[in-house]
Design an enzyme around this catalytic site. Structure first.
Site, PDB file in Angstrom:
ATOM      1  N   GLU A 334       0.849  -1.191   0.000  1.00 39.73           N
ATOM      2  CA  GLU A 334       0.000   0.000   0.000  1.00 39.73           C
ATOM      3  C   GLU A 334       0.891   1.250   0.000  1.00 39.73           C
ATOM      4  O   GLU A 334       0.799   2.099  -0.882  1.00 39.73           O
ATOM      5  CB  GLU A 334      -0.898  -0.026   1.246  1.00 39.73           C
ATOM      6  CG  GLU A 334      -1.766   1.212   1.393  1.00 39.73           C
ATOM      7  CD  GLU A 334      -2.418   1.305   2.761  1.00 39.73           C
ATOM      8  OE1 GLU A 334      -3.412   2.041   2.877  1.00 39.73           O
ATOM      9  OE2 GLU A 334      -1.938   0.658   3.720  1.00 39.73           O
ATOM     10  N   HIS A 335       1.747   1.363   1.004  1.00 37.85           N
ATOM     11  CA  HIS A 335       2.692   2.480   1.098  1.00 37.85           C
ATOM     12  C   HIS A 335       4.110   1.953   0.873  1.00 37.85           C
ATOM     13  O   HIS A 335       4.500   0.946   1.470  1.00 37.85           O
ATOM     14  CB  HIS A 335       2.665   3.114   2.491  1.00 37.85           C
ATOM     15  CG  HIS A 335       1.336   3.633   2.925  1.00 37.85           C
ATOM     16  ND1 HIS A 335       0.845   4.863   2.542  1.00 37.85           N
ATOM     17  CD2 HIS A 335       0.385   3.091   3.724  1.00 37.85           C
ATOM     18  CE1 HIS A 335      -0.345   5.060   3.094  1.00 37.85           C
ATOM     19  NE2 HIS A 335      -0.643   3.998   3.814  1.00 37.85           N
TER      20      HIS A 335
END
Length: 441
Positions: A334-335
């Site tokens: 995601e990040h």
């Protein structure tokens, strides 16, 4: 609680490496078994079920059907309860988020002349009604309100509603209400979890049903979205937070450890890995963690230790940069932070990450709150096919075509030929002699 995981990727078996890819959403069986009862209760009982679940599951006191929707007075009160500095920070974040997302807004309609006299293009309209889910279980998230509310308003969605769990006092987090009003969202419901997804899908006496729901949530929310996907658009898969901090040999491991804790502190169901080919960085990070924990609240220390000492986080040492890149792309985080003095040297090797934040001055904190790009991102390897939430998630697209008399004969001949080959007589007739008779008529 055990020690922080310190793994050497080359030493792991195939099954051990596969285990590193697991997220809290990987096995949803327990939630998928329990959520249907909640969904059915909301479908059949409406507001009464929302009040019951808000009282029993969220511990909200004094919640009634009449107080499920936030009033104008509650919005006004929120501005008196939130520190002016926090309001100023929200305004900064919203300004940047709005500026970024306004650039994504497409023209209302585009047409291109495909062949002389034949035109094709796209027409864009906002989705009629969208629910924005703002979690609250392990903290309050005005930032999620900003990230979901601003692009919805920029897109022109006429009916936007925020769903967020009530507090113990039967209220909504004040900063969340401030962010909602500043973003331009006027409707907020005190409902969270699977029951909020159900309310957005079916509607109640208080809640207007929506066509789509977006925003991150717990496995309960994820399960509800999956089960109701045939009745409401569940948006991109946004579950518990996850991150990879990639660090090369140009940075200090203590800095990598500092950033590793950003997403790890969200909750025990988060995932967070430091990936590096530098043993020095890995060992410095491990050594620095106790000092960083000393400056965190007890709750956030417990959450991050559960992640880094559990199954979904820690420090991963690779033999080469190429091995690190391959792991990151397989993980599809995601990040992703490229923690390096020369981050652009690594960027071209990354092919699967929802968000890529580059350099020592761009921690996930800035991306989450105020840089501008959307921080509602696909999780659980969703980055392999999804991108961040954007204005286009709130817009529906129609194809537009227009053929003039000049262009018709050539296209009609091609269409008739293919229709006859595929055995569709009506298709063929519609571009054959019968049409010519009516057009000449």
């Amino acid at each position: 609680m055990g020690d922080v995981n310190f793994k050497i990727l080359a030493d792991l078996s195939i099954s051990e490496r596969a285990a590193l890819m697991q997220r809290s959403e990987t096995d949803m069986s327990m939630f998928l078994e329990k959520v249907p009862a909640i969904l059915e209760a909301v479908r059949t009982e409406g507001d009464a079920a929302l009040v019951r679940f808000g009282t029993e599951l969220d511990g909200a006191v004094g919640l009634t059907a009449d107080t499920l929707q936030v009033t104008e007075a509650e919005f006004d009160e929120a501005f008196t309860l939130v520190d002016p500095e926090v309001i100023a920070a929200i305004k900064t974040g919203i300004a940047n988020i709005r500026s970024f997302h306004e650039e994504q807004l497409p023209e209302p309609m585009t047409l291109k002349e495909i062949r002389p006299g034949a035109f094709a293009g796209d027409r864009f309209l906002p989705i009629e009604s969208v629910a924005l889910y703002v979690p609250r279980g392990k903290g309050s998230f005005p930032s999620v309100t900003m990230m979901t509310g601003v692009p919805a308003v920029v897109a022109g969605v006429p009916n936007v509603a925020i769903f967020t769990p009530p507090t113990k006092e039967g209220k909504v987090d004040a900063a969340t209400l401030v962010a909602a009003r500043l973003a331009g969202v006027k409707t907020v419901y005190k409902a969270g979890g699977a029951q909020a997804v159900a309310a957005a899908t079916f509607g109640t006496d208080t809640v207007r049903p929506c066509h789509k729901i977006v925003g991150p949530g717990s496995p309960w929310v994820v399960a509800a979205k999956r089960l109701l996907a045939g009745q409401i658009d569940p948006g991109l898969p946004a579950g518990p937070s996850e991150s990879i901090i990639f660090a090369d040999d140009t940075v200090h491991g203590g800095l990598a450890a500092l950033d590793l804790l950003i997403e790890a502190e969200h909750g025990p169901d988060s995932s967070a890995w430091l990936v590096t080919s530098s043993r020095r960085v890995a060992e410095q990070a491990l050594a620095a963690l106790p000092d960083h924990w000393a400056n965190m609240t007890e709750q956030r220390v417990a959450f991050s230790k559960a992640v880094l000492c559990g199954k979904s986080g820690g420090i991963l040492l690779t033999e080469t940069l190429e091995e690190a890149y391959a792991f990151i792309n397989d993980y599809a985080p995601e990040h992703l932070q490229l923690l390096s003095e020369k981050p652009f040297e690594h960027l071209g090797m990354i092919t699967a990450a929802a968000e890529i934040l580059m350099g020592p001055h761009t921690p996930v904190s800035i991306g989450n709150f105020c840089l501008g790009p959307n921080a509602v991102l696909p999780t659980s390897r969703g980055a392999r096919t999804y991108g961040p939430l954007s204005v286009t998630d709130f817009i529906r697209r129609s194809s537009v075509g227009y053929v003039t008399a000049k262009a018709y004969p050539e296209l009609a001949h091609a269409a008739r030929t293919l229709a006859e080959y595929e055995g569709f007589s009506s298709h063929a007739n519609a571009v054959g002699e019968a049409r010519q008779t009516y057009l000449k008529g």
